[in-house]
Design an enzyme around this catalytic site. Structure first.
Site, PDB file in Angstrom:
ATOM      1  N   GLY A  48      41.286  -0.517  20.028  1.00 35.93           N
ATOM      2  CA  GLY A  48      40.320  -0.517  21.126  1.00 35.93           C
ATOM      3  C   GLY A  48      39.589   0.802  21.204  1.00 35.93           C
ATOM      4  N   GLY A  81      37.134   1.456  23.377  1.00 32.00           N
ATOM      5  CA  GLY A  81      36.390   1.379  24.631  1.00 32.00           C
ATOM      6  C   GLY A  81      36.468   2.681  25.406  1.00 32.00           C
ATOM      7  N   ASN A  82      36.400   2.572  26.732  1.00 36.20           N
ATOM      8  CA  ASN A  82      36.347   3.778  27.578  1.00 36.20           C
ATOM      9  C   ASN A  82      37.535   4.705  27.334  1.00 36.20           C
ATOM     10  OD1 ASN A  82      33.981   3.070  28.932  1.00 36.20           O
ATOM     11  ND2 ASN A  82      35.100   1.699  30.287  1.00 36.20           N
ATOM     12  N   VAL A  83      38.749   4.158  27.412  1.00 40.03           N
ATOM     13  CA  VAL A  83      39.934   5.006  27.243  1.00 40.03           C
ATOM     14  C   VAL A  83      40.170   5.306  25.765  1.00 40.03           C
ATOM     15  CG1 VAL A  83      42.390   5.259  27.699  1.00 40.03           C
ATOM     16  CG2 VAL A  83      40.977   3.999  29.303  1.00 40.03           C
ATOM     17  N   LYS A 121      45.524  -6.023  42.382  1.00 44.87           N
ATOM     18  CA  LYS A 121      44.524  -6.146  41.317  1.00 44.87           C
ATOM     19  C   LYS A 121      43.540  -7.245  41.692  1.00 44.87           C
ATOM     20  CE  LYS A 121      43.910  -4.406  37.104  1.00 44.87           C
ATOM     21  NZ  LYS A 121      44.210  -3.036  36.688  1.00 44.87           N
TER      22      LYS A 121
HETATM   23  P1  NAI Z   1      37.180  -1.170  27.738  1.00 46.16           P
HETATM   24  O1  NAI Z   1      36.733  -2.542  28.098  1.00 46.16           O
HETATM   25  O2  NAI Z   1      36.235  -0.033  27.909  1.00 46.16           O
HETATM   26  O3  NAI Z   1      37.691  -1.123  26.232  1.00 46.16           O
HETATM   27  C1  NAI Z   1      38.499  -2.093  25.650  1.00 46.16           C
HETATM   28  C2  NAI Z   1      38.089  -2.179  24.190  1.00 46.16           C
HETATM   29  O4  NAI Z   1      39.020  -3.002  23.508  1.00 46.16           O
HETATM   30  C3  NAI Z   1      36.699  -2.795  23.973  1.00 46.16           C
HETATM   31  O5  NAI Z   1      35.947  -1.956  23.125  1.00 46.16           O
HETATM   32  C4  NAI Z   1      37.012  -4.149  23.335  1.00 46.16           C
HETATM   33  O6  NAI Z   1      35.999  -4.578  22.441  1.00 46.16           O
HETATM   34  C5  NAI Z   1      38.294  -3.826  22.609  1.00 46.16           C
HETATM   35  N1  NAI Z   1      39.130  -4.977  22.271  1.00 46.16           N
HETATM   36  C6  NAI Z   1      39.375  -6.103  22.978  1.00 46.16           C
HETATM   37  N2  NAI Z   1      40.228  -6.894  22.327  1.00 46.16           N
HETATM   38  C7  NAI Z   1      40.550  -6.252  21.169  1.00 46.16           C
HETATM   39  C8  NAI Z   1      41.391  -6.558  20.067  1.00 46.16           C
HETATM   40  N3  NAI Z   1      42.092  -7.690  20.013  1.00 46.16           N
HETATM   41  N4  NAI Z   1      41.468  -5.670  19.049  1.00 46.16           N
HETATM   42  C9  NAI Z   1      40.767  -4.514  19.073  1.00 46.16           C
HETATM   43  N5  NAI Z   1      39.945  -4.177  20.096  1.00 46.16           N
HETATM   44  C10 NAI Z   1      39.843  -5.038  21.119  1.00 46.16           C
HETATM   45  O7  NAI Z   1      38.525  -0.935  28.588  1.00 46.16           O
HETATM   46  P2  NAI Z   1      39.226   0.432  28.940  1.00 46.16           P
HETATM   47  O8  NAI Z   1      38.797   0.872  30.295  1.00 46.16           O
HETATM   48  O9  NAI Z   1      39.114   1.371  27.792  1.00 46.16           O
HETATM   49  O10 NAI Z   1      40.739  -0.029  29.105  1.00 46.16           O
HETATM   50  C11 NAI Z   1      41.534  -0.312  27.951  1.00 46.16           C
HETATM   51  C12 NAI Z   1      42.918  -0.748  28.398  1.00 46.16           C
HETATM   52  O11 NAI Z   1      43.528   0.284  29.163  1.00 46.16           O
HETATM   53  C13 NAI Z   1      42.942  -1.993  29.308  1.00 46.16           C
HETATM   54  O12 NAI Z   1      44.108  -2.737  29.042  1.00 46.16           O
HETATM   55  C14 NAI Z   1      43.022  -1.415  30.697  1.00 46.16           C
HETATM   56  O13 NAI Z   1      43.616  -2.301  31.628  1.00 46.16           O
HETATM   57  C15 NAI Z   1      43.900  -0.214  30.452  1.00 46.16           C
HETATM   58  N6  NAI Z   1      43.726   0.825  31.432  1.00 46.16           N
HETATM   59  C16 NAI Z   1      42.508   1.399  31.629  1.00 46.16           C
HETATM   60  C17 NAI Z   1      42.355   2.396  32.564  1.00 46.16           C
HETATM   61  C18 NAI Z   1      41.064   3.120  32.733  1.00 46.16           C
HETATM   62  O14 NAI Z   1      41.068   4.208  33.330  1.00 46.16           O
HETATM   63  N7  NAI Z   1      39.955   2.594  32.221  1.00 46.16           N
HETATM   64  C19 NAI Z   1      43.484   2.827  33.408  1.00 46.16           C
HETATM   65  C20 NAI Z   1      44.756   2.209  33.047  1.00 46.16           C
HETATM   66  C21 NAI Z   1      44.835   1.218  32.129  1.00 46.16           C
END
Ligand code: NAI
Length: 347
Positions: free
Chosen positions: A176, A178-180, A77
């Site tokens: 959350g 976000g993307n996922v 990482k």
């Molecule tokens: P992202 O950055 O697009 O979305 C994360 C979201 O969580 C953001 O909208 C942020 O504002 C929100 N957030 C942060 N702290 C928060 C809280 N305390 N309460 C509520 N919302 C909160 O990230 P993404 O890509 O969606 O990833 C999400 C999680 O999944 C991360 O932990 C990442 O490591 C994990 N992950 C992502 C993968 C991917 O393909 N993008 C693959 C495997 C794991």
């Protein structure tokens, strides 16, 4: 100063480039199964200790994730400190690409929290040891998030079946948007379940709720919300001594890495009768897509590998029940054995 607790990674590379503001580390946890693969996190950390500790733990999670998913990759990482003030993002990621290049293929990078396809394009200008770029034709590639969401959704459906919950009538709380998280909410809503979503970025949660006819709650309220399933899709460490007693959901199944603050919290969930789907097992869809892109495989190969995630979860849940153990311990044990077996073959 204690930076790293527990087992040390295989290597820790420090990045410090004054010209571009690049600061962070690349943690190579294990190359026993192949090059260490894992995304790049771009985030604001309070200090270097927190950054390094996060990198080391996330890299270990990648070793376990890649091993359980049957990928020919080890775990690593990169974690970069988001600079304060003005900076040239493209230059920073190009400098990061040079650091990845210097490792000669020991580490292969892609997106993670805070990074996107445009950043990986900047990394690509300096190295070929990167994936998560634009997809073309039937070849695997592009944003890994929809694939991660698909693997989590299929796992969530399998977990609901195991717990005797009809997903089409269930309430699913997603932390959350976000993307996922957003992709997952869409899949869950399409299946007829009720979606409750929370994000610290309230506007983001509200926009998604409007699109899906879902409900939002304040970020702090998501743990105690009346739901059947909690899907953590934000940051790690959220299943801890404070949140576990508040949970009303019977299943925890989400994308966030390192959801358990400590391993013992898996047992705390088990004692409360909550089915915990090990994070690195169910969120492997993204890295499966990234690795397929790196290896020049097709999207149908990605779909085949992702289709194996939910049955693997079912098998681990059953095995954990039979042994009276928490699911995270059973999953860790499987992953460690796969890595150890690869070391034996190599020796
Ligand atoms: P992202 O950055 O697009 O979305 C994360 C979201 O969580 C953001 O909208 C942020 O504002 C929100 N957030 C942060 N702290 C928060 C809280 N305390 N309460 C509520 N919302 C909160 O990230 P993404 O890509 O969606 O990833 C999400 C999680 O999944 C991360 O932990 C990442 O490591 C994990 N992950 C992502 C993968 C991917 O393909 N993008 C693959 C495997 C794991």
């Amino acid at each position: 100063m204690v930076w790293v607790s527990g087992d040390l990674p295989q290597c820790l590379h420090v990045l410090n480039d004054e010209e571009t503001g690049l600061r962070g580390v690349i943690a190579v946890d294990s190359t026993a199964l192949g090059p260490a693969a894992g995304g790049t996190r771009f985030w604001s950390y309070a200090d270097s200790n927190a950054l390094v500790a996060d990198a080391v733990r996330l890299a270990r999670g990648m070793s376990y994730k890649n091993a359980l998913a049957g990928l020919p990759f080890g775990g690593g990482k990169a974690v970069l400190q988001r600079p304060t003030g003005d900076y040239d993002r493209t230059a920073l990621f190009a400098a990061f690409g040079k650091a990845v290049e210097r490792l000669g293929g020991t580490y292969v990078t892609a997106e993670d929290v805070g990074t996107g396809v445009a950043d990986m394009r900047a990394v690509r200008a300096s190295t070929s040891f990167v994936a998560g770029l634009d997809a073309s034709g039937a070849a695997a590639g592009g944003d890994p998030s929809p694939w991660t969401a698909l693997g989590v959704f299929e796992s969530l459906r399998a977990a609901a079946d195991l717990a005797g919950i009809d997903l089409s009538g269930a309430r699913v709380a997603v932390q959350g948007a976000g993307n996922v998280g957003a992709h997952l909410c869409r899949l869950v809503a399409r299946h007829g379940a009720e979606v409750i979503v929370a994000d610290v970025d309230e506007a983001r949660a509200q926009a998604l709720a409007l699109e899906l006819g879902a409900r939002t709650v304040a970020a702090d309220d998501i743990f105690g919300v009346d739901a059947d399933i909690l899907a953590p899709c934000a940051l790690g460490g959220i299943l801890n001594d404070l949140t576990i007693p508040r949970l009303r959901a019977r299943i925890v199944c989400g994308a966030a890495n390192n959801q358990l603050a400590e391993d013992r919290h898996g047992e705390a969930l088990r004692r409360r009768g909550i089915l915990y789907a090990p994070d690195y097992l169910v969120n492997a869809g993204g890295i499966i897509n990234v690795c397929a892109e790196y290896l020049g495989e097709s999207t149908s190969q990605v779909q085949r590998r992702i289709a194996m995630i939910a049955p693997r979860l079912e098998e681990i849940v059953r095995s954990a029940e039979e042994q009276g153990l928490s699911t995270n311990l059973v999953a860790d044990d499987r992953a460690r054995k796969a890595i150890a077996a690869a070391r034996c073959v190599a020796a």
